[in-house]
Write a protein that holds these residues in place. Structure first.
Motif, PDB file in Angstrom:
ATOM      1  N   ILE A  99       0.847  -1.194   0.000  1.00  0.00           N
ATOM      2  CA  ILE A  99       0.000   0.000   0.000  1.00  0.00           C
ATOM      3  C   ILE A  99       0.885   1.248   0.000  1.00  0.00           C
ATOM      4  N   GLN A 100       0.352   2.332  -0.506  1.00  0.00           N
ATOM      5  CA  GLN A 100       1.053   3.604  -0.503  1.00  0.00           C
ATOM      6  C   GLN A 100       0.707   4.370   0.775  1.00  0.00           C
ATOM      7  N   ARG A 101       1.716   4.952   1.409  1.00  0.00           N
ATOM      8  CA  ARG A 101       1.424   5.801   2.551  1.00  0.00           C
ATOM      9  C   ARG A 101       2.435   6.955   2.622  1.00  0.00           C
ATOM     10  N   LYS A 102       2.051   7.996   3.356  1.00  0.00           N
ATOM     11  CA  LYS A 102       2.911   9.165   3.488  1.00  0.00           C
ATOM     12  C   LYS A 102       3.894   8.968   4.648  1.00  0.00           C
ATOM     13  N   TYR A 103       5.140   9.326   4.397  1.00  0.00           N
ATOM     14  CA  TYR A 103       6.160   9.305   5.428  1.00  0.00           C
ATOM     15  C   TYR A 103       6.724  10.720   5.602  1.00  0.00           C
ATOM     16  N   ASN A 104       7.157  11.024   6.814  1.00  0.00           N
ATOM     17  CA  ASN A 104       7.816  12.303   7.040  1.00  0.00           C
ATOM     18  C   ASN A 104       9.130  12.362   6.278  1.00  0.00           C
ATOM     19  N   ARG A 105       9.531  13.557   5.907  1.00  0.00           N
ATOM     20  CA  ARG A 105      10.850  13.785   5.306  1.00  0.00           C
ATOM     21  C   ARG A 105      11.335  15.151   5.768  1.00  0.00           C
ATOM     22  N   PRO A 106      12.644  15.393   5.678  1.00  0.00           N
ATOM     23  CA  PRO A 106      13.144  16.726   6.035  1.00  0.00           C
ATOM     24  C   PRO A 106      12.626  17.763   5.032  1.00  0.00           C
ATOM     25  N   PRO A 107      12.392  18.994   5.476  1.00  0.00           N
ATOM     26  CA  PRO A 107      11.971  20.032   4.532  1.00  0.00           C
ATOM     27  C   PRO A 107      13.108  20.424   3.604  1.00  0.00           C
ATOM     28  N   THR A 108      12.755  20.852   2.404  1.00  0.00           N
ATOM     29  CA  THR A 108      13.758  21.353   1.455  1.00  0.00           C
ATOM     30  C   THR A 108      14.091  22.807   1.792  1.00  0.00           C
ATOM     31  N   GLN A 109      15.161  23.298   1.183  1.00  0.00           N
ATOM     32  CA  GLN A 109      15.555  24.690   1.419  1.00  0.00           C
ATOM     33  C   GLN A 109      14.460  25.654   0.951  1.00  0.00           C
ATOM     34  N   LEU A 110      13.794  25.340  -0.169  1.00  0.00           N
ATOM     35  CA  LEU A 110      12.733  26.225  -0.653  1.00  0.00           C
ATOM     36  C   LEU A 110      11.529  26.219   0.281  1.00  0.00           C
ATOM     37  N   GLU A 111      11.265  25.106   0.933  1.00  0.00           N
ATOM     38  CA  GLU A 111      10.182  25.066   1.926  1.00  0.00           C
ATOM     39  C   GLU A 111      10.549  25.894   3.159  1.00  0.00           C
ATOM     40  N   VAL A 112      11.821  25.854   3.537  1.00  0.00           N
ATOM     41  CA  VAL A 112      12.287  26.692   4.646  1.00  0.00           C
ATOM     42  C   VAL A 112      12.136  28.169   4.282  1.00  0.00           C
ATOM     43  N   VAL A 113      12.481  28.507   3.049  1.00  0.00           N
ATOM     44  CA  VAL A 113      12.326  29.898   2.575  1.00  0.00           C
ATOM     45  C   VAL A 113      10.852  30.297   2.585  1.00  0.00           C
ATOM     46  N   ALA A 114       9.977  29.388   2.159  1.00  0.00           N
ATOM     47  CA  ALA A 114       8.545  29.698   2.093  1.00  0.00           C
ATOM     48  C   ALA A 114       8.004  30.142   3.441  1.00  0.00           C
ATOM     49  N   HIS A 115       8.449  29.522   4.511  1.00  0.00           N
ATOM     50  CA  HIS A 115       7.933  29.846   5.839  1.00  0.00           C
ATOM     51  C   HIS A 115       8.886  30.723   6.659  1.00  0.00           C
ATOM     52  N   ALA A 116       9.937  31.214   6.015  1.00  0.00           N
ATOM     53  CA  ALA A 116      10.889  32.076   6.718  1.00  0.00           C
ATOM     54  C   ALA A 116      10.245  33.332   7.313  1.00  0.00           C
ATOM     55  N   PRO A 117       9.290  33.986   6.628  1.00  0.00           N
ATOM     56  CA  PRO A 117       8.710  35.197   7.220  1.00  0.00           C
ATOM     57  C   PRO A 117       8.026  34.948   8.568  1.00  0.00           C
ATOM     58  N   ILE A 118       7.540  33.741   8.790  1.00  0.00           N
ATOM     59  CA  ILE A 118       6.851  33.441  10.046  1.00  0.00           C
ATOM     60  C   ILE A 118       7.858  33.383  11.192  1.00  0.00           C
ATOM     61  N   LEU A 119       8.939  32.637  11.000  1.00  0.00           N
ATOM     62  CA  LEU A 119       9.958  32.568  12.054  1.00  0.00           C
ATOM     63  C   LEU A 119      10.611  33.932  12.257  1.00  0.00           C
ATOM     64  N   ASP A 120      10.816  34.692  11.174  1.00  0.00           N
ATOM     65  CA  ASP A 120      11.367  36.040  11.309  1.00  0.00           C
ATOM     66  C   ASP A 120      10.471  36.894  12.217  1.00  0.00           C
ATOM     67  N   TYR A 121       9.162  36.777  12.031  1.00  0.00           N
ATOM     68  CA  TYR A 121       8.208  37.544  12.841  1.00  0.00           C
ATOM     69  C   TYR A 121       8.299  37.134  14.310  1.00  0.00           C
ATOM     70  N   GLU A 122       8.402  35.825  14.543  1.00  0.00           N
ATOM     71  CA  GLU A 122       8.499  35.341  15.929  1.00  0.00           C
ATOM     72  C   GLU A 122       9.801  35.814  16.585  1.00  0.00           C
ATOM     73  N   LEU A 123      10.906  35.775  15.835  1.00  0.00           N
ATOM     74  CA  LEU A 123      12.183  36.231  16.377  1.00  0.00           C
ATOM     75  C   LEU A 123      12.145  37.718  16.723  1.00  0.00           C
ATOM     76  N   GLU A 124      11.376  38.479  15.957  1.00  0.00           N
ATOM     77  CA  GLU A 124      11.262  39.921  16.207  1.00  0.00           C
ATOM     78  C   GLU A 124      10.367  40.227  17.410  1.00  0.00           C
ATOM     79  N   ASN A 125       9.379  39.367  17.676  1.00  0.00           N
ATOM     80  CA  ASN A 125       8.337  39.709  18.645  1.00  0.00           C
ATOM     81  C   ASN A 125       8.377  38.916  19.951  1.00  0.00           C
ATOM     82  N   ILE A 126       9.059  37.778  19.960  1.00  0.00           N
ATOM     83  CA  ILE A 126       9.138  36.964  21.171  1.00  0.00           C
ATOM     84  C   ILE A 126      10.450  37.272  21.877  1.00  0.00           C
TER      85      ILE A 126
END
Length: 216
Positions: A99-126
């Protein structure tokens, strides 16, 4: 409790559209926590529950926090990527069927870039007493690809961190401010490398020692 604004959630969802990921998990914790914990990305249970660090890895993290007198309520938990990166693989069912199933994998660099603004905001405000990175992905998001948890774990670092140059860029630039950081291994690492447990325990002792002795 600190929460990122809904428009930032929408931005994160929009920016990661088209990648093989699912769900979206907000960071969780107080605005002035003892520790800002930065992990890798949600796993299956986190993506379903919408809560960071649950399941077996979460249990290990809770033990580490308890070892220095803290609970989940004392820390802000977040990660470099907020959606679960997955890959389809075949698995043999009990009846022998593939059967086919989903497994976790490490994020790619482009995925890290995609969500970078969120962590940047947290670093600025927390405003944490210290940042603790869990594993290489969180560490390298802050300090670049040359930073290795196997080399830096347990060390007290005082360094600038990387933030995204602009929303239209994939380039990171260095902050003018420096942050106190102690890298350690991801709590899930003890499942596939049991010898990491000794390192983790010593690293968390160092984290607790820093918190106990820091100057207010």
């Amino acid at each position: 409790m600190f929460e990122i604004p809904e428009e930032l959630v929408k931005l994160g969802i929009d920016r990661i559209e088209g990648f093989p990921v699912e769900g979206f998990v907000k960071g969780k914790g107080p605005k002035k926590p003892s520790i800002l914990l930065i992990g890798e990305a949600p796993g299956e249970k986190e993506a379903i529950g919408g809560i960071p660090f649950i399941g077996r890895a979460g249990d290990e993290l809770n033990k580490s926090l308890a070892s220095i007198g803290l609970t989940r309520e004392d820390v802000y938990m977040t990660s470099a990527v907020r959606s679960r990166p997955y890959v389809w693989r075949e698995k043999k069912a009990r009846n022998g069927e593939l059967i086919q199933r989903k497994y976790n994998r490490p994020p790619t660099q482009l995925e890290v870039v995609a969500h970078a603004p969120i962590l940047d905001y947290e670093l600025e405000n927390i405003v944490p007493h210290i940042i603790v990175t869990l594993g290489n992905v969180g560490l390298q998001r802050l300090l670049g690809k040359d930073a290795k948890v196997s080399v830096l774990h347990g060390e007290l670092l005082h360094r600038p961190v990387r933030h995204l140059k602009s929303l239209s860029s994939t380039e990171f630039i260095w902050s003018t401010e420096s942050y106190m950081i102690i890298p350690t291994y991801h709590p899930a690492s003890v499942f596939y490398r049991p010898s990491n447990r000794d390192f983790l325990e010593q690293d968390w002792f160092n984290i607790g020692n820093y918190l106990a002795n820091r100057k207010y």
